[in-house]
Design an enzyme around this catalytic site. Structure first.
Site, PDB file in Angstrom:
ATOM      1  N   ASN A 284       0.837  -1.207   0.000  1.00 27.17           N
ATOM      2  CA  ASN A 284       0.000   0.000   0.000  1.00 27.17           C
ATOM      3  C   ASN A 284       0.870   1.254   0.000  1.00 27.17           C
ATOM      4  OD1 ASN A 284      -2.663  -1.247   0.138  1.00 27.17           O
ATOM      5  ND2 ASN A 284      -2.003  -1.896   2.184  1.00 27.17           N
ATOM      6  N   HIS A 285       1.899   1.233  -0.806  1.00 32.98           N
ATOM      7  CA  HIS A 285       2.764   2.401  -0.955  1.00 32.98           C
ATOM      8  C   HIS A 285       3.556   2.261  -2.259  1.00 32.98           C
ATOM      9  CE1 HIS A 285       5.454  -0.424   1.385  1.00 32.98           C
ATOM     10  NE2 HIS A 285       6.248  -0.112   0.376  1.00 32.98           N
ATOM     11  N   ALA A 286       4.242   3.336  -2.608  1.00 28.59           N
ATOM     12  CA  ALA A 286       5.194   3.305  -3.726  1.00 28.59           C
ATOM     13  C   ALA A 286       6.519   3.856  -3.195  1.00 28.59           C
ATOM     14  CB  ALA A 286       4.684   4.162  -4.882  1.00 28.59           C
TER      15      ALA A 286
END
Ligand code: T46
Length: 135
Positions: A50-52
Site C-alpha cells: 500500500n505504498h510506492a
C-alpha cells in the site's frame, strides 16, 4: 507493464541432488545491491505494501509458498503471482504495490537497490496519483 517485469532464474542441479539459484548484482539482479529483507508468517487476510517508492528498485522472490502482487504505475495495473523460487519480479520506482494472498508458509525475499529510508516512501495514494501523472 512499464516499471515491472518478471525475471526467470537458472536453477543449477537436478532432482537427485537438489537445486541452487545464484543471483549477482548487475546480472540477474539489474542494479547494485544495498539491502536484503524478507517477510514471513503474514496472515492470509493481510494486505501489505500500500505504498510506492520514489527511487528504489527491487526484485521480489517468493522462496516458499505463494502470494499475489498488484502493481500500478499510474496508468497500467497488473497482478503478478509469485509461486516459484526460480522467478523474480522486478519493480521499479513509482509503482504502487499491494501484496496479498500469502499462504501460511510464504517467505518473500526482497533484494533492494537502496538502504532503508522512510523518506523514499509515498504512503498517501492521492499524492502518488499526483506524482505519477507527471511521469
Ligand atoms: C515491498 C514489500 C514487499 C525497516 O526497518 N527496514 C526495512 O528494510 C524495511 C523494508 C522495513 N522496515 C520497517 C519499516 C516499518 O516500520 O518495517 C516496518 C514495515 O515496513 P513496510 O511498511 O515497508 O513493509 P511492507 O511489507 O508493507 O512493504 C515492504 C517494502 O517496503 C515494499 O517496498 O514491496 O515489503
Amino acid at each position: 507493464m512499464r516499471g515491472c517485469y518478471e525475471i526467470k532464474f537458472n536453477s543449477i542441479g537436478n532432482e537427485s541432488i537438489g537445486y541452487l539459484v545464484a543471483l549477482e548484482a548487475k546480472d540477474q539482479i539489474p542494479f547494485e545491491i544495498k539491502r536484503i529483507y524478507y517477510s514471513h508468517s503474514v496472515p492470509n487476510d493481510v494486505v501489505r505494501g500500500n505504498h510506492a517508492h520514489k527511487k528504489l528498485e527491487q526484485v521480489l522472490i517468493c522462496l516458499n509458498g505463494n502470494l499475489k502482487i498488484k502493481c500500478f504505475n499510474g496508468k497500467e495495473e497488473k497482478i503478478y503471482e509469485l509461486n516459484s523460487n526460480d522467478k523474480g519480479l522486478y519493480m521499479g520506482p513509482m509503482t504502487w504495490r499491494e501484496i496479498y494472498n500469502y499462504t501460511e508458509c510464504t517467505v518473500l525475499l526482497v533484494i533492494v537497490s537502496e538502504y532503508y529510508d522512510e523518506n523514499d516512501y509515498i504512503r498517501d495514494y492521492d499524492e502518488f496519483l499526483k506524482l505519477a501523472k507527471n511521469i
